[in-house]
Motif scaffolding. Structure first.
Motif, short mmCIF file in Angstrom:
data_model
loop_
_atom_site.label_atom_id
_atom_site.label_comp_id
_atom_site.label_asym_id
_atom_site.label_seq_id
_atom_site.Cartn_x
_atom_site.Cartn_y
_atom_site.Cartn_z
N GLU A 228 -13.28 16.27 27.54
CA GLU A 228 -14.34 17.25 27.39
C GLU A 228 -13.79 18.63 27.04
O GLU A 228 -14.53 19.52 26.65
N ILE A 229 -12.46 18.77 27.19
CA ILE A 229 -11.81 20.05 26.88
C ILE A 229 -11.06 19.96 25.56
O ILE A 229 -11.14 20.87 24.72
N THR A 230 -10.34 18.88 25.37
CA THR A 230 -9.53 18.67 24.17
C THR A 230 -10.04 17.43 23.43
O THR A 230 -10.12 16.35 24.01
N LYS A 231 -10.38 17.60 22.19
CA LYS A 231 -10.94 16.49 21.41
C LYS A 231 -9.83 15.71 20.69
O LYS A 231 -8.68 16.11 20.65
N GLU A 232 -10.23 14.60 20.09
CA GLU A 232 -9.36 13.75 19.27
C GLU A 232 -8.14 13.24 20.04
O GLU A 232 -7.03 13.18 19.51
N LEU A 233 -8.37 12.87 21.29
CA LEU A 233 -7.31 12.26 22.09
C LEU A 233 -7.37 10.75 21.94
O LEU A 233 -8.44 10.19 21.68
N PRO A 234 -6.26 10.06 22.10
CA PRO A 234 -6.29 8.59 21.98
C PRO A 234 -7.11 7.95 23.10
O PRO A 234 -7.15 8.47 24.23
N ASN A 235 -7.76 6.83 22.80
CA ASN A 235 -8.53 6.12 23.80
C ASN A 235 -7.62 5.68 24.95
O ASN A 235 -6.59 5.05 24.72
N GLY A 236 -8.01 6.03 26.14
CA GLY A 236 -7.22 5.64 27.31
C GLY A 236 -6.49 6.79 27.96
O GLY A 236 -6.11 6.70 29.13
N LEU A 237 -6.28 7.91 27.24
CA LEU A 237 -5.52 9.01 27.82
C LEU A 237 -6.27 9.65 29.00
O LEU A 237 -5.67 10.03 30.00
N ARG A 238 -7.60 9.72 28.87
CA ARG A 238 -8.38 10.26 29.99
C ARG A 238 -8.17 9.41 31.25
O ARG A 238 -7.95 9.94 32.34
N ALA A 239 -8.22 8.09 31.09
CA ALA A 239 -8.03 7.19 32.22
C ALA A 239 -6.63 7.32 32.81
O ALA A 239 -6.43 7.21 34.03
N GLU A 271 -4.51 1.15 22.24
CA GLU A 271 -5.67 1.71 22.92
C GLU A 271 -5.88 1.00 24.25
O GLU A 271 -5.69 -0.22 24.35
N PHE A 272 -6.28 1.77 25.26
CA PHE A 272 -6.47 1.21 26.60
C PHE A 272 -7.88 1.47 27.08
O PHE A 272 -8.43 2.56 26.89
N SER A 273 -8.45 0.48 27.73
CA SER A 273 -9.69 0.69 28.47
C SER A 273 -9.32 1.21 29.85
O SER A 273 -8.15 1.13 30.27
N THR A 274 -10.30 1.74 30.57
CA THR A 274 -10.03 2.21 31.93
C THR A 274 -9.50 1.09 32.80
O THR A 274 -8.54 1.28 33.58
#
Length: 541
Positions: A228-239, A271-274
């Protein structure tokens, strides 16, 4: 130290100073090579601590890793423990972050290198415990290095620390360390999660105006999701970040190696799912092939949900918190403020919903002139207990200290409403109203206080001041005489009485009270008394 030789190292200049010692630029006289020498202050470590420091340094010296600063030697000379290591030229990660957010690919590569270094340390039984951007450095040739093991500790040894001193930097402390636990390798995982978040967002995931507020945020708040702060991150980095920053160490990555592996895969485009991120590093458990009857299955689900609910809504240990708070009050009454603060923090760690230690920390902050910190702590206490009279009263005093008289009146009134048996609210509100020229209002408030506390000396003193403003001289004298019974050494009371007697031409009586004022610790009051005592005697009117 400059110009002296310590254990074969010629000390040249100081490079920096920390809580335990000073780091110097030095030259290895034998090998003619530059070095950094950290000299520990003798008072920082007792005999056991010195032995542990040497053992830890020796363990570090056996580690050879491209992303870990090289330790050359360690020992003690002339009573001063020291650590000689590779001299690094370059800039810290803090300086890099200050320039702006780091692109995600670069941040992940740097973090993967640091995690590889950390994994090597953990395998050697060393927990860093002071990970922060200031302790990660880029050399002039672009190599990232993990440094400063000045307060790291072997897992098998107790943390090197002075009593009542919190080790490490609050911003990067894990929840378990804030609660008073020594922590383990997973505490380092949490710190690196904070650093990675900070690299990507250029702001800390946990916020607070002062250390206690930050610690509360770390143990209670959920950071704003990084995507929500930094866009265009790879899927899974938030998790990945969410897992690294889990409050419960059991839910984080179990080791630096598993954290590093998932970052490396993200860099390769995986890419990683949660669910996949949560599965990294976890051991697979065998499931018995038994058919569970429907009723039993429902009961099992209820039990599981109950356990999960308890884990997500931990109940503080109020008895432990009360005990620490009482110990803090004892230390505070003895004048040992550092020890008192340490006990109040332990009380909060034991039960974060216990409002009293928040209030007590605020009182210390107020006494030290830290009004912003006191304000924040008191609001925290009131958020837990809205009718907490002492905290409301103290918040009124904070407002008055800021010259926010309307705010002061609001909170003094709120404290009276919360507990009308306490004289302080009536007294301070009456004094405030008198200061604002609302004499009749002050009289009403102080009379209400005296109705409940008829011999309270401060209420009597201020009621006398109000009576004087109302032209009731004899009543003022009576109030002050009664107040003096409870406050025989009060400078202001003696001055008020001295001035009253002077106005009436009663010089001998006035002199007795001016002599008491002359004993005051307040220089201005003493000078006023000395001038009064030199004035010619006036006859009684």
């Amino acid at each position: 130290m400059e110009g002296k030789t310590l254990a074969g190292y010629e000390i040249q200049e100081a490079l920096g100073e920390g809580g335990m010692g000073v780091v110097y630029r030095a030259r290895d006289v034998t090998l003619d090579r530059p070095a950094a020498v950290k000299v520990i202050r003798p008072e920082s470590l007792d005999e056991i601590g010195r032995a542990r420091f040497i053992r830890e340094a020796q363990a570090c010296s056996k580690i050879n890793h491209p992303n870990i600063v090289t330790v050359y030697a360690a020992g003690e000379e002339d009573g001063r423990p020291y650590l000689a290591m590779e001299l690094l030229e370059g800039r810290t990660l803090r300086e890099v972050i200050n320039e702006g957010p780091v692109p995600w690919a670069k941040a992940l590569q740097w973090m993967a290198d640091i995690l590889d270094a950390l994994n090597r340390l953990h395998q050697a039984g060393i927990v860093h415990r002071d990970l922060k951007p200031e302790n990660i450095m880029f050399t002039t040739d672009g190599v990232i290095k993990l440094m400063d093991f000045g307060i790291a500790s072997l897992i098998s040894s107790a943390t090197i620390t002075r009593e009542h001193t919190t080790v490490g930097t609050v911003l990067y402390m894990s929840p378990e360390r804030i609660s008073g636990d020594k922590g383990d390798a997973r505490s380092d995982i949490f710190a690196l999660g904070v650093i990675l978040y900070e690299m990507l967002a250029r702001k800390h995931p946990f916020r607070g105006a002062h250390p206690m507020a930050i610690m509360y945020s770390i143990t209670n708040d959920v950071p704003t999701p990084i995507d929500e702060i930094t866009k265009e991150l790879p899927n899974g980095l938030r998790a990945v970040l969410d897992r690294a920053l889990e409050k419960d160490p059991a839910n984080r990555f179990p080791d630096a190696g598993s954290f590093r592996s998932v970052l490396s895969d993200l860099l390769k485009g995986t890419e990683f799912s949660t669910a996949q991120v949560l599965a990294v590093g976890r051991k697979k458990r065998l499931v018995m092939g038994v058919v569970v009857p429907g009723v039993l299955l429902i009961a099992l689900v209820i039990v599981i949900l109950s356990v999960v609910s308890r884990e997500r809504s931990p109940v503080g240990d109020r008895a432990v918190a009360v005990n620490h708070n009482e110990m803090g009050q004892n230390y505070q009454s003895e004048g040992d403020i550092d020890a008192a603060q340490a006990e109040y923090r332990k009380a909060i760690a034991a039960d974060q919903e216990y409002a009293v230690p928040w209030n007590n920390l605020a009182v210390i902050a107020f006494d030290q002139g830290n009004l912003d910190e006191a304000d924040s702590l008191l609001h925290m206490a009131i958020s837990m207990e809205p009718k907490y009279a002492a905290a409301l009263f103290n918040l009124g005093s904070v407002c008055r200290g800021r010259n926010d008289l309307e705010g002061a009146e609001k909170y003094y009134r709120a404290s009276i409403e919360a507990d009308s048996s306490q004289a302080g609210g009536f007294n301070n509100l009456g004094d405030l109203l008198l200061e604002r020229g609302r004499v009749e209002g002050a009289a009403s408030v102080l009379d209400a206080g005296l109705l409940r506390n008829p011999t309270h000396p401060f209420l009597l003193k201020n009621r006398g001041r109000v009576a004087l403003q109302q032209g009731q001289d004899e009543k003022a004298l009576d109030y002050w005489k009664r107040a003096l019974e409870g406050l025989p050494g009060n400078t202001e009371l003696h001055r008020l009485l001295a001035e009253w007697y002077e106005r009436k031409g009663m010089s001998e009586e006035a002199k007795l009270h001016w002599q008491e004022v002359a004993k005051s610790d307040d220089e201005e009051e003493r000078e006023r008394a000395q001038r009064a005592l030199k004035r010619p005697v006036r006859s009684r009117q």
